[in-house]
Design a protein around this motif. Structure first.
Motif, mmCIF file in Angstrom:
data_model
loop_
_atom_site.group_PDB
_atom_site.id
_atom_site.type_symbol
_atom_site.label_atom_id
_atom_site.label_comp_id
_atom_site.label_asym_id
_atom_site.label_seq_id
_atom_site.Cartn_x
_atom_site.Cartn_y
_atom_site.Cartn_z
ATOM 1 N N GLU A 145 26.170 -25.327 39.486
ATOM 2 C CA GLU A 145 25.343 -25.480 38.292
ATOM 3 C C GLU A 145 26.108 -26.193 37.181
ATOM 4 O OE1 GLU A 145 22.392 -21.601 38.754
ATOM 5 O OE2 GLU A 145 24.339 -21.371 37.756
ATOM 6 N N TYR A 160 26.143 -29.793 38.010
ATOM 7 C CA TYR A 160 24.809 -30.357 37.742
ATOM 8 C C TYR A 160 24.652 -30.657 36.253
ATOM 9 C CZ TYR A 160 19.715 -30.647 37.462
ATOM 10 O OH TYR A 160 18.427 -31.053 37.210
ATOM 11 N N THR A 178 14.376 -32.705 33.311
ATOM 12 C CA THR A 178 14.573 -32.115 34.634
ATOM 13 C C THR A 178 15.635 -31.025 34.582
ATOM 14 O OG1 THR A 178 13.915 -34.155 35.712
ATOM 15 C CG2 THR A 178 15.198 -32.614 37.025
ATOM 16 N N THR A 179 16.730 -31.276 33.898
ATOM 17 C CA THR A 179 17.798 -30.277 33.794
ATOM 18 C C THR A 179 17.305 -29.032 33.077
ATOM 19 O OG1 THR A 179 19.467 -32.012 33.780
ATOM 20 C CG2 THR A 179 20.148 -29.849 32.971
ATOM 21 N N SER A 232 14.189 -28.034 32.661
ATOM 22 C CA SER A 232 13.148 -27.383 33.472
ATOM 23 C C SER A 232 13.745 -26.640 34.659
ATOM 24 C CB SER A 232 12.142 -28.413 33.972
ATOM 25 O OG SER A 232 11.461 -29.006 32.899
ATOM 26 N N ALA A 233 14.762 -27.211 35.277
ATOM 27 C CA ALA A 233 15.390 -26.560 36.431
ATOM 28 C C ALA A 233 15.959 -25.200 36.038
ATOM 29 C CB ALA A 233 16.487 -27.447 37.010
ATOM 30 N N PHE A 262 15.462 -22.799 39.011
ATOM 31 C CA PHE A 262 15.553 -23.711 40.158
ATOM 32 C C PHE A 262 14.483 -23.443 41.217
ATOM 33 C CE2 PHE A 262 19.613 -24.054 38.078
ATOM 34 C CZ PHE A 262 19.866 -25.400 38.122
ATOM 35 N N ALA A 319 11.420 -26.721 43.270
ATOM 36 C CA ALA A 319 12.305 -27.891 43.235
ATOM 37 C C ALA A 319 11.580 -29.159 43.673
ATOM 38 C CB ALA A 319 13.530 -27.655 44.115
ATOM 39 N N LEU A 366 9.465 -30.353 40.799
ATOM 40 C CA LEU A 366 10.350 -30.805 39.734
ATOM 41 C C LEU A 366 10.934 -32.185 40.056
ATOM 42 C CD1 LEU A 366 11.694 -29.972 37.056
ATOM 43 C CD2 LEU A 366 13.534 -28.994 38.411
#
Length: 97
Positions: free
Chosen positions: A8, A11, A58-59, A61-62, A67, A70, A73
């Motif tokens: 994470e 990411y 995206t980050t 929301s993830a 997560f 997916a 997303l």
């Protein structure tokens, strides 16, 4: 809130790097547009703005969805990013006469 895993953190770091480099491109293109008023620089700036917005959204929301979902997303991310790249492509193809 639980501590972030190594994956994470990687990411988030990749997302931050993409966002900062994209925003740098936005600043360069916007500055070039203001100096030259060439429409292709405006397209380039808009394209990179959309790509950066997709990356940030995206980050966020993830992590907000833990997560889950997916596939949805990533599909939304790819769709928005594609629109951004179409603007970037338009900036390369566009010829002001």
């Amino acid at each position: 809130m639980a501590a972030l895993t190594t994956l994470e953190l990687l990411y988030v770091a990749a997302s931050v790097a993409l966002s900062l480099s994209g925003l740098t491109m936005v600043a360069f293109a916007a500055n070039a547009y203001l100096q030259t008023e060439h429409r292709e620089m405006l397209f380039l700036s808009l394209g990179f703005s959309i790509v950066v917005a997709a990356a940030i959204a995206t980050t966020v929301s993830a992590f907000a969805q833990n997560f889950e979902n997916a596939i949805l997303l990533l599909t939304v991310n790819y769709a928005i990013t594609t629109v951004g790249y179409l603007f970037i492509l338009g900036s390369v193809v566009y010829r002001a006469d």
